[in-house]
Enzyme design. Structure first.
Site, PDB file in Angstrom:
ATOM      1  N   GLU A 111       8.209  10.883  -3.775  1.00 23.45           N
ATOM      2  CA  GLU A 111       8.469   8.872  -4.251  1.00 23.45           C
ATOM      3  C   GLU A 111       9.634   8.714  -4.807  1.00 23.45           C
ATOM      4  O   GLU A 111      10.250   7.888  -4.910  1.00 23.45           O
ATOM      5  CB  GLU A 111       7.139   9.128  -5.868  1.00 23.45           C
ATOM      6  CG  GLU A 111       6.027   9.024  -4.976  1.00 23.45           C
ATOM      7  CD  GLU A 111       5.087  10.205  -4.010  1.00 23.45           C
ATOM      8  OE1 GLU A 111       4.137  10.430  -3.542  1.00 23.45           O
ATOM      9  OE2 GLU A 111       5.348  11.136  -4.570  1.00 23.45           O
TER      10      GLU A 111
ATOM     11  N   HIS B 141      -5.956   8.587  -8.381  1.00 25.33           N
ATOM     12  CA  HIS B 141      -5.520   8.019  -7.873  1.00 25.33           C
ATOM     13  C   HIS B 141      -6.239   6.076  -8.231  1.00 25.33           C
ATOM     14  O   HIS B 141      -5.814   5.292  -8.265  1.00 25.33           O
ATOM     15  CB  HIS B 141      -6.977   7.717  -6.605  1.00 25.33           C
ATOM     16  CG  HIS B 141      -6.224   9.360  -5.580  1.00 25.33           C
ATOM     17  ND1 HIS B 141      -5.732  10.560  -6.150  1.00 25.33           N
ATOM     18  CD2 HIS B 141      -5.119   8.893  -4.320  1.00 25.33           C
ATOM     19  CE1 HIS B 141      -5.410  11.093  -5.110  1.00 25.33           C
ATOM     20  NE2 HIS B 141      -5.245  10.222  -3.569  1.00 25.33           N
TER      21      HIS B 141
END
Length: 327
Positions: free
Chosen positions: A62, A131
């Site tokens: 990321e 998540h």
């Protein structure tokens, strides 16, 4: 304009396709966004249409995704990087804060970063740890970033197009709980919804209920249920938490004198506090009751069995509205 009946995730895909078709500088990048079409299929078919140069599968990194997009944007491209889940953005947080948010200021306006960092966010789909978190305030706190959270298919496409066309960086958080929960009319053509403008979803006179993202639906349902009790609530969908449309917030509160804020992020330091402070600073003399916050709890996001207890439910929203009205 011709209309199509789309879900929110389809509206994301349509917005990306529309801008990529109109502007060769727009490109999509992220983990599995190419041939696979993304974990939620938000980029499905784009690789077939635009190829490797504009739909780029990246490594699982990321920090590298955000940093590469910063460099691309600085050189005049318009990257739209996707992070698979907002809880995966933390490795890229240094790039977001140190570079993405500060580039215009650091270069004294010589460079801007026309980039949109997209991520599914929020809970309710029984996903594993990290998540399902709602950390939108991390990004709202950073000057130089705009933070957009749509709640309808129409707004999703229009706000995404506005974000891609914006010369400055935008964090675009997509409430995955309602990705496919319902459909709405979306024009096939390109159009924009202004960033920084809230939407009054329902007019009312007794209490103002401020919300955004996936919580807009249970809020509207709660308000409809309370009509039978004679409570006439106004619902304001914030849509853009940075910059905040303070004028719409204040005008709604001046009309009702009571307020409830609904969001799934933790209560402590959540966006409800910013709404409350805005009301205190700009409309105190209109206030008839304490501002009620209906939010997630100040605990790590729970797994599976406890998820429904954590998220604001229709019943919890109804209770909060009653408390504000009955004070």
């Amino acid at each position: 304009m011709s209309e199509q009946n789309l879900t929110i995730v389809q509206a994301v895909r349509d917005g990306l396709y529309t801008e990529m078709n109109l502007d060769d500088e727009v490109l999509v990048m992220g983990e599995d966004v190419g041939k696979n079409g993304g974990v939620f299929r938000a980029t499905e078919g784009l690789w077939d249409e635009f190829g490797d140069d504009r739909v780029i599968d990246t490594p699982l990194a990321e920090s590298g995704i955000v940093g590469t997009a910063v460099g691309m944007a600085a050189m005049g491209l318009k990257p739209v990087p996707e992070i698979q889940f907002s809880g995966f953005m933390y490795p890229g947080y240094d790039q977001i804060v140190s570079h993405m948010s500060r580039f215009r200021t650091r270069t004294r306006g010589r460079y801007t970063l026309p980039m949109v960092l997209r991520a599914p966010y929020g809970g309710g789909i029984r996903a594993p740890e990290s998540h399902s978190e709602s950390k939108e305030m991390f990004y709202a706190h950073e000057a130089g970033l705009k933070v957009v959270i749509p709640s309808t298919p129409y707004d999703t496409k229009g706000l995404l197009i506005s974000a891609i066309r914006d010369p400055d960086p935008v964090i675009f958080l997509e409430p995955k709980l309602i990705y496919r929960a319902f459909r709405g009319e979306v024009p096939e053509e390109d159009y924009t919804v202004p960033i920084g403008e809230a939407a009054v979803r329902r007019e009312g006179t007794d209490v103002s209920v401020f919300t955004y993202g996936a919580m807009t639906r249970p809020t509207l349902e709660a308000v409809e249920n309370l009509e039978e009790e004679g409570i006439d609530a106004e619902v304001v969908d914030i849509r853009t938490i940075s910059p905040l449309d303070r004028e719409t917030v204040v005008e709604s509160f001046k009309k009702t004198g009571r307020a409830v804020v609904v969001h799934e992020a933790p209560k402590n330091g959540g966006f409800g506090a910013e709404i409350t402070a805005t009301i205190q600073e700009e409309a105190l003399l209109y206030q008839e009751a304490p501002v009620k916050r209906v939010a997630g709890y100040d605990v790590p996001y729970p797994l599976y069995a406890l998820e429904d207890y954590y998220l604001p439910s229709v019943a919890r929203v109804e209770e909060g509205i009653r408390e504000a009205v009955d004070f």
